[in-house]
Motif scaffolding. Structure first.
Motif, PDB file in Angstrom:
ATOM      1  N   ARG A 232     -42.050-100.151  47.450  1.00 48.38           N
ATOM      2  CA  ARG A 232     -40.861-100.087  48.298  1.00 48.38           C
ATOM      3  C   ARG A 232     -40.700-101.356  49.110  1.00 48.38           C
ATOM      4  O   ARG A 232     -39.589-101.820  49.332  1.00 48.38           O
ATOM      5  N   VAL A 233     -41.827-101.918  49.574  1.00 51.54           N
ATOM      6  CA  VAL A 233     -41.743-103.194  50.294  1.00 51.54           C
ATOM      7  C   VAL A 233     -41.235-104.288  49.377  1.00 51.54           C
ATOM      8  O   VAL A 233     -40.447-105.159  49.781  1.00 51.54           O
ATOM      9  N   LEU A 234     -41.641-104.257  48.107  1.00 53.18           N
ATOM     10  CA  LEU A 234     -41.183-105.242  47.119  1.00 53.18           C
ATOM     11  C   LEU A 234     -39.805-104.928  46.564  1.00 53.18           C
ATOM     12  O   LEU A 234     -39.338-105.608  45.651  1.00 53.18           O
ATOM     13  N   GLN A 235     -39.129-103.884  47.125  1.00 54.83           N
ATOM     14  CA  GLN A 235     -37.789-103.477  46.712  1.00 54.83           C
ATOM     15  C   GLN A 235     -37.723-103.098  45.227  1.00 54.83           C
ATOM     16  O   GLN A 235     -36.811-103.494  44.492  1.00 54.83           O
ATOM     17  N   LEU A 236     -38.726-102.333  44.805  1.00 59.99           N
ATOM     18  CA  LEU A 236     -38.796-101.882  43.412  1.00 59.99           C
ATOM     19  C   LEU A 236     -38.643-100.370  43.295  1.00 59.99           C
ATOM     20  O   LEU A 236     -39.080 -99.765  42.312  1.00 59.99           O
ATOM     21  N   SER A 237     -38.009 -99.746  44.310  1.00 53.82           N
ATOM     22  CA  SER A 237     -37.845 -98.292  44.279  1.00 53.82           C
ATOM     23  C   SER A 237     -37.001 -97.834  43.101  1.00 53.82           C
ATOM     24  O   SER A 237     -37.227 -96.760  42.536  1.00 53.82           O
ATOM     25  N   VAL A 238     -36.007 -98.651  42.720  1.00 52.49           N
ATOM     26  CA  VAL A 238     -35.152 -98.293  41.584  1.00 52.49           C
ATOM     27  C   VAL A 238     -35.978 -98.188  40.306  1.00 52.49           C
ATOM     28  O   VAL A 238     -35.870 -97.214  39.551  1.00 52.49           O
ATOM     29  N   PHE A 239     -36.822 -99.180  40.069  1.00 51.22           N
ATOM     30  CA  PHE A 239     -37.661 -99.155  38.870  1.00 51.22           C
ATOM     31  C   PHE A 239     -38.633 -97.981  38.929  1.00 51.22           C
ATOM     32  O   PHE A 239     -38.925 -97.346  37.912  1.00 51.22           O
TER      33      PHE A 239
ATOM     34  N   LEU B 243     -30.532 -98.414  33.603  1.00 51.56           N
ATOM     35  CA  LEU B 243     -31.453 -99.435  34.089  1.00 51.56           C
ATOM     36  C   LEU B 243     -31.064-100.821  33.577  1.00 51.56           C
ATOM     37  O   LEU B 243     -31.082-101.800  34.336  1.00 51.56           O
ATOM     38  N   CYS B 244     -30.698-100.905  32.292  1.00 51.53           N
ATOM     39  CA  CYS B 244     -30.283-102.200  31.724  1.00 51.53           C
ATOM     40  C   CYS B 244     -29.006-102.717  32.399  1.00 51.53           C
ATOM     41  O   CYS B 244     -28.898-103.908  32.698  1.00 51.53           O
ATOM     42  N   LEU B 245     -28.049-101.820  32.647  1.00 48.26           N
ATOM     43  CA  LEU B 245     -26.808-102.246  33.307  1.00 48.26           C
ATOM     44  C   LEU B 245     -27.093-102.711  34.732  1.00 48.26           C
ATOM     45  O   LEU B 245     -26.519-103.706  35.204  1.00 48.26           O
ATOM     46  N   TYR B 246     -27.991-102.021  35.422  1.00 47.53           N
ATOM     47  CA  TYR B 246     -28.380-102.427  36.778  1.00 47.53           C
ATOM     48  C   TYR B 246     -29.024-103.813  36.751  1.00 47.53           C
ATOM     49  O   TYR B 246     -28.699-104.682  37.590  1.00 47.53           O
ATOM     50  N   LEU B 247     -29.934-104.033  35.808  1.00 49.98           N
ATOM     51  CA  LEU B 247     -30.608-105.332  35.705  1.00 49.98           C
ATOM     52  C   LEU B 247     -29.632-106.453  35.353  1.00 49.98           C
ATOM     53  O   LEU B 247     -29.688-107.546  35.932  1.00 49.98           O
ATOM     54  N   ILE B 248     -28.729-106.186  34.397  1.00 51.84           N
ATOM     55  CA  ILE B 248     -27.751-107.210  33.999  1.00 51.84           C
ATOM     56  C   ILE B 248     -26.872-107.587  35.180  1.00 51.84           C
ATOM     57  O   ILE B 248     -26.584-108.767  35.418  1.00 51.84           O
TER      58      ILE B 248
ATOM     59  N   ILE C  40     -32.516 -82.832  37.051  1.00 50.54           N
ATOM     60  CA  ILE C  40     -32.549 -82.395  38.452  1.00 50.54           C
ATOM     61  C   ILE C  40     -33.053 -83.522  39.345  1.00 50.54           C
ATOM     62  O   ILE C  40     -32.528 -83.768  40.437  1.00 50.54           O
ATOM     63  N   HIS C  41     -34.079 -84.230  38.866  1.00 51.48           N
ATOM     64  CA  HIS C  41     -34.620 -85.363  39.626  1.00 51.48           C
ATOM     65  C   HIS C  41     -33.578 -86.469  39.760  1.00 51.48           C
ATOM     66  O   HIS C  41     -33.434 -87.076  40.828  1.00 51.48           O
ATOM     67  N   VAL C  42     -32.831 -86.727  38.669  1.00 51.28           N
ATOM     68  CA  VAL C  42     -31.779 -87.752  38.699  1.00 51.28           C
ATOM     69  C   VAL C  42     -30.686 -87.358  39.675  1.00 51.28           C
ATOM     70  O   VAL C  42     -30.223 -88.170  40.489  1.00 51.28           O
ATOM     71  N   GLU C  43     -30.265 -86.103  39.606  1.00 49.64           N
ATOM     72  CA  GLU C  43     -29.147 -85.619  40.407  1.00 49.64           C
ATOM     73  C   GLU C  43     -29.383 -85.771  41.904  1.00 49.64           C
ATOM     74  O   GLU C  43     -28.455 -86.016  42.672  1.00 49.64           O
ATOM     75  N   ASN C  44     -30.630 -85.661  42.344  1.00 47.44           N
ATOM     76  CA  ASN C  44     -30.936 -85.673  43.766  1.00 47.44           C
ATOM     77  C   ASN C  44     -31.045 -87.068  44.375  1.00 47.44           C
ATOM     78  O   ASN C  44     -31.158 -87.193  45.595  1.00 47.44           O
ATOM     79  N   SER C  45     -31.025 -88.108  43.547  1.00 46.14           N
ATOM     80  CA  SER C  45     -31.298 -89.432  44.113  1.00 46.14           C
ATOM     81  C   SER C  45     -30.404 -90.548  43.572  1.00 46.14           C
ATOM     82  O   SER C  45     -29.639 -91.162  44.326  1.00 46.14           O
ATOM     83  N   LEU C  46     -30.489 -90.811  42.293  1.00 44.76           N
ATOM     84  CA  LEU C  46     -29.886 -92.036  41.738  1.00 44.76           C
ATOM     85  C   LEU C  46     -28.364 -92.115  41.836  1.00 44.76           C
ATOM     86  O   LEU C  46     -27.840 -93.190  42.137  1.00 44.76           O
ATOM     87  N   PRO C  47     -27.589 -91.042  41.582  1.00 44.46           N
ATOM     88  CA  PRO C  47     -26.127 -91.183  41.634  1.00 44.46           C
ATOM     89  C   PRO C  47     -25.606 -91.696  42.973  1.00 44.46           C
ATOM     90  O   PRO C  47     -24.794 -92.623  43.025  1.00 44.46           O
ATOM     91  N   ILE C  48     -26.079 -91.119  44.085  1.00 44.05           N
ATOM     92  CA  ILE C  48     -25.585 -91.532  45.396  1.00 44.05           C
ATOM     93  C   ILE C  48     -26.075 -92.942  45.735  1.00 44.05           C
ATOM     94  O   ILE C  48     -25.338 -93.743  46.333  1.00 44.05           O
TER      95      ILE C  48
ATOM     96  N   ASN D  94     -32.515 -99.542  47.772  1.00 45.43           N
ATOM     97  CA  ASN D  94     -33.930 -99.202  47.670  1.00 45.43           C
ATOM     98  C   ASN D  94     -34.400 -98.362  48.848  1.00 45.43           C
ATOM     99  O   ASN D  94     -35.185 -97.422  48.686  1.00 45.43           O
ATOM    100  N   ILE D  95     -33.913 -98.689  50.055  1.00 42.38           N
ATOM    101  CA  ILE D  95     -34.260 -97.889  51.230  1.00 42.38           C
ATOM    102  C   ILE D  95     -33.706 -96.472  51.092  1.00 42.38           C
ATOM    103  O   ILE D  95     -34.368 -95.477  51.410  1.00 42.38           O
ATOM    104  N   LEU D  96     -32.466 -96.366  50.596  1.00 41.01           N
ATOM    105  CA  LEU D  96     -31.845 -95.058  50.405  1.00 41.01           C
ATOM    106  C   LEU D  96     -32.622 -94.226  49.400  1.00 41.01           C
ATOM    107  O   LEU D  96     -32.841 -93.018  49.598  1.00 41.01           O
ATOM    108  N   LEU D  97     -33.072 -94.858  48.314  1.00 41.85           N
ATOM    109  CA  LEU D  97     -33.867 -94.143  47.315  1.00 41.85           C
ATOM    110  C   LEU D  97     -35.204 -93.691  47.892  1.00 41.85           C
ATOM    111  O   LEU D  97     -35.674 -92.588  47.607  1.00 41.85           O
TER     112      LEU D  97
END
Length: 553
Positions: A85-92, A23-28, A110-118, A64-67
């Motif tokens: 999602r409208v505010l584009q905060l799906s990542v957070f 999350l920190c690397l994404y924000l930076i 398992i939750h991470v594997e299904n969404s965040l990597p791709i 964000n749409i993909l997530l």
């Protein structure tokens, strides 16, 4: 190791590696890009402001749409979820969910594997890497002093891209291979180092090429993507459905910058390796040849991309750690990669330096001599290695006959390449605008003939490789030795081309120089001797019968 395993699986370590660090690397990455866009705006560079901002907002919206499509949280109020999602905060929102699962003691992986990597992978390929290419293009094209914020932004983008690719690799591995061990740590560090080399050299090549040939920047990337997409769908039967045919082009778009989906098949893996090497070296060579003016970074940049061959060695170490057949990988990857690199870098470098020496008439420096000798040795070594791995395995046993054949082949290639390079350099010094004509005619005749004779080269992929092989054969015979007719035709074309070019140069050049007669004799004698060595090699192969066959054996 048990202590380290328990530390790796502890609550604090899981929070750090699953939530805080990514999350920190994404924000930076996002914040530094936005800050740089603001800097361009206040300095009046509205074009750079628009492009920098566009490469932040567009990919972030897509991620964000993909997530939102990949995940579904039934516990959250649906109105709050839609607002985020409208505010584009799906990542957070996703990282908050992961943190909540960790505090509950549930399996958050398992939750991470299904969404965040791709999602992060596509975001990196749509935002971080284009942002790197754009900032590098701005620095090179404007010639202005590099700001601290630009450096920080580029480093953050590189780290985000490497992290995205490594994370995707981690979660697409078998779960049994993710256990914390010496082998896992070694493999993880090796892959990370490989991706730093791979992405850095690709971005540098694209940025340099764009600075000199901006209108054509999409061409090498698009050709790479198209070839990989067609090949991937052609090889993988699972990808011939409608939905998967839409997914394959997306994965191959990522693979034009960093290898991910190409791991699925051995043939796509080595094809992508070859295309990446070919594309990088072609782009940086075109930039170096066509750029105007001289800059301090010219040679370091050229050398930096030149060492993109390190990617191939990282690939080999990676396969070694996976327990795969490395010898087979070397046979299928490095020889062709080094061969194409030699014909795109070493041989053109020889021709270029010889042209400079002849056309300028200046004293030859020691460094030029060393450079030309190394380029010649690299080219000879590449051709000999390719020959070695394309010889029958039974013939590679260490014996007097094999050593004799190896030495004769190496000597042949020294004569062949030296005569051809000398001939091209001399002809270019007098007829620079026409230098492509004899080489182009030679290549076209050989390519058409090879495809007509060899039935295996008549499909789409076969034609591409036939054209590549025959481009090598215009300087050094390799693929032509597969068939007796192509060997004879290439021998005649090489002799005819060399003697014609050197004769035209000698007859029409202006002025007299001490090297005129030695150069003329050297090209003619070298070409004839080369043809003789080629005949001997074909006798060894059993393609041509000779009264001396028994003696050679």
């Amino acid at each position: 190791m048990g202590c380290l395993q328990s530390t790796w699986d502890s609550m604090l370590a899981r929070i750090l590696r699953l939530v805080l660090f990514p999350l920190c690397l994404y924000l930076i990455d996002v914040i530094t890009d936005l800050a740089l866009a603001v800097q361009y705006y206040y300095s009046g560079d509205f074009t750079w402001f628009g492009l920098t901002l566009g490469f932040v907002l567009g990919p972030t919206i897509i991620a964000n749409i993909l997530l939102a499509w990949l995940t579904e949280d039934s516990e959250m109020n649906k109105y709050v979820k839609y607002l985020l999602r409208v505010l584009q905060l799906s990542v957070f929102m996703e990282y908050c969910n992961i943190f909540r699962l960790l505090l509950r003691g549930e399996v958050a992986e398992i939750h991470v594997e299904n969404s965040l990597p791709i999602a992060h992978l596509f975001e990196a390929m749509l935002e971080s890497i284009p942002q790197l290419c754009l900032q590098l293009y701005i620095i090179i094209s404007t010639g202005e002093q590099v700001s601290v914020l630009q450096v920080i932004t580029m480093v953050a983008s590189l780290l985000a891209a490497v992290k995205a690719v490594v994370t995707y690799w981690y979660y697409t591995n078998n779960e049994a291979d993710r256990t914390f061990s010496c082998g896992f740590v070694t493999r993880f560090l090796l892959l990370t180092l490989w991706k730093v080399f791979e992405i850095s050299t690709r971005v540098l090549a694209v940025g340099l090429f764009a600075s000199a040939l901006k209108p054509w920047i999409a061409l090498p990337i698009a050709v790479h993507w198209l070839i990989m997409t067609v090949t991937y769908i052609w090889i993988g039967e699972d990808y011939r459905t409608c939905s998967m045919m839409m997914f394959a082009p997306l994965i191959m778009a990522v693979d034009t910058f960093s290898m991910t989906g190409s791991f699925d098949h051995k043939r796509t893996f080595w094809l992508n390796t070859v295309l990446t090497l070919l594309g990088n070296i072609t782009m940086v060579t075109a930039w170096y040849t066509l750029k105007t003016g001289q800059d301090w970074y010219d040679v370091p940049a050229l050398v930096g991309v030149r060492y993109c061959l390190c990617d191939s060695y990282f690939n080999i170490f990676y396969l070694l750690l996976r327990g795969e057949d490395v010898e087979e990988h070397v046979k299928e990857n490095l020889p062709i990669a080094h061969l194409l690199e030699a014909m795109l870098e070493s041989v053109p470098q020889l021709c270029l330096q010889l042209y400079i020496i002849i056309s300028t008439g200046e004293q030859v420096s020691v460094l030029k001599v060393i450079t030309m000798v190394i380029s010649l040795l690299a080219a000879v070594k590449a051709v000999v290695t390719f020959w070695y791995y394309n010889t029958d395995e039974a013939d590679r046993t260490f014996s007097c006959g094999f050593v004799t054949r190896l030495i004769l082949f190496a000597v042949w290639k020294v004569f062949e390449l030296s005569a051809r390079v000398l001939d091209v350099g001399l002809f270019a010094s007098a007829f620079k605008p026409w230098i492509a004509l004899p080489i182009g005619v030679h290549w076209l005749i050989m390519t058409v003939t090879y495809i007509c004779i060899d039935e295996a080269s008549r499909d789409c992929i076969g034609m591409i490789f036939a054209a590549l092989y025959m481009s090598v054969d215009t300087f050094s015979m390799t693929g032509s030795m597969d068939l007796k007719r192509t060997f004879r035709l290439n021998t005649v074309l090489t002799l005819l081309g060399n003697i014609t070019m050197v004769t035209v140069w000698y007859a029409l050049k202006t002025g007299q120089d001490w090297y005129d007669v030695p150069a003329l004799v050297g090209v003619v004698v070298g070409s004839v001797v080369s043809a003789g060595f080629g005949f001997i090699e074909m006798v060894f192969r059993g393609k041509i019968k000779s009264p001396f066959t028994s003696c050679c054996k």
